[in-house]
Design a protein around this motif. Structure first.
Motif, mmCIF file in Angstrom:
data_model
loop_
_atom_site.group_PDB
_atom_site.id
_atom_site.type_symbol
_atom_site.label_atom_id
_atom_site.label_comp_id
_atom_site.label_asym_id
_atom_site.label_seq_id
_atom_site.Cartn_x
_atom_site.Cartn_y
_atom_site.Cartn_z
ATOM 1 N N ASP A 45 0.821 -1.220 0.000
ATOM 2 C CA ASP A 45 0.000 0.000 0.000
ATOM 3 C C ASP A 45 0.860 1.278 0.000
ATOM 4 O O ASP A 45 0.642 2.187 0.799
ATOM 5 C CB ASP A 45 -0.958 -0.015 1.188
ATOM 6 C CG ASP A 45 -2.066 1.019 1.044
ATOM 7 O OD1 ASP A 45 -2.375 1.417 -0.101
ATOM 8 O OD2 ASP A 45 -2.593 1.461 2.081
ATOM 9 N N ARG A 59 3.404 7.178 2.314
ATOM 10 C CA ARG A 59 3.027 6.239 3.373
ATOM 11 C C ARG A 59 3.004 4.838 2.811
ATOM 12 O O ARG A 59 2.730 4.637 1.625
ATOM 13 C CB ARG A 59 1.662 6.590 3.941
ATOM 14 C CG ARG A 59 1.719 7.868 4.703
ATOM 15 C CD ARG A 59 0.520 8.076 5.534
ATOM 16 N NE ARG A 59 0.612 9.483 5.918
ATOM 17 C CZ ARG A 59 0.371 9.946 7.101
ATOM 18 N NH1 ARG A 59 -0.019 9.138 8.025
ATOM 19 N NH2 ARG A 59 0.484 11.220 7.364
ATOM 20 N N TYR A 60 3.266 3.899 3.694
ATOM 21 C CA TYR A 60 3.275 2.500 3.281
ATOM 22 C C TYR A 60 3.106 1.611 4.495
ATOM 23 O O TYR A 60 3.252 2.055 5.628
ATOM 24 C CB TYR A 60 4.579 2.158 2.542
ATOM 25 C CG TYR A 60 5.836 2.475 3.329
ATOM 26 C CD1 TYR A 60 6.406 1.531 4.176
ATOM 27 C CD2 TYR A 60 6.447 3.715 3.219
ATOM 28 C CE1 TYR A 60 7.560 1.824 4.902
ATOM 29 C CE2 TYR A 60 7.594 4.019 3.934
ATOM 30 C CZ TYR A 60 8.143 3.066 4.770
ATOM 31 O OH TYR A 60 9.280 3.354 5.491
ATOM 32 N N GLU A 61 2.786 0.365 4.219
ATOM 33 C CA GLU A 61 2.659 -0.647 5.263
ATOM 34 C C GLU A 61 3.891 -1.542 5.207
ATOM 35 O O GLU A 61 4.283 -1.999 4.126
ATOM 36 C CB GLU A 61 1.419 -1.508 5.039
ATOM 37 C CG GLU A 61 0.112 -0.743 5.040
ATOM 38 C CD GLU A 61 -0.288 -0.230 6.402
ATOM 39 O OE1 GLU A 61 -0.005 -0.920 7.407
ATOM 40 O OE2 GLU A 61 -0.877 0.859 6.465
ATOM 41 N N GLU A 65 2.661 -2.523 10.015
ATOM 42 C CA GLU A 65 2.800 -1.206 10.631
ATOM 43 C C GLU A 65 2.792 -0.124 9.556
ATOM 44 O O GLU A 65 3.457 -0.253 8.529
ATOM 45 C CB GLU A 65 4.131 -1.171 11.381
ATOM 46 C CG GLU A 65 4.280 -0.040 12.350
ATOM 47 C CD GLU A 65 5.586 -0.171 13.134
ATOM 48 O OE1 GLU A 65 6.138 0.890 13.462
ATOM 49 O OE2 GLU A 65 6.046 -1.295 13.389
ATOM 50 N N THR A 66 2.030 0.944 9.786
ATOM 51 C CA THR A 66 2.016 2.073 8.863
ATOM 52 C C THR A 66 3.213 2.957 9.145
ATOM 53 O O THR A 66 3.469 3.327 10.298
ATOM 54 C CB THR A 66 0.724 2.899 9.016
ATOM 55 O OG1 THR A 66 -0.400 2.053 8.754
ATOM 56 C CG2 THR A 66 0.710 4.089 8.076
#
Length: 90
Positions: A45, A59-61, A65-66
């Motif tokens: 993501d 942003r990423y997972e 965890e974000t």
């Protein structure tokens, strides 16, 4: 390729692909860097989450965890400006 470098490369080409939806090479290159982020760094993501006058936030997972990484907007947009300034690509 280090994570920060891969994120920045993805971000630059993502900006190009968004600005030039007809540019197949940009979309293919974005897909290539997305694959690196997914396969080599286990990110999911990945997205541009926030922009302001000076900063782009990606942003990423990662492992449930974000996380986020900030990049200088002017630096990130340089590739797009370079492409737009070159008549060969327009």
């Amino acid at each position: 390729m280090k994570l920060n470098e891969a994120l920045f490369n993805w971000l630059q080409i993502r900006l190009v692909a968004e600005a030039r939806p007809e540019d197949n090479a940009a979309r293919e290159t974005e897909s290539f860097f997305a694959e690196i982020l997914r396969d080599d760094h286990n990110l999911q993501d990945v997205r541009i989450a926030v922009t302001d006058d000076t900063t782009l936030h990606v942003r990423y997972e990662h492992e449930g965890e974000t996380k986020a990484q900030r990049f200088d907007k002017e630096h990130a947009e340089q590739l797009l400006r370079d492409i737009a300034a070159n008549p060969k690509y327009n």
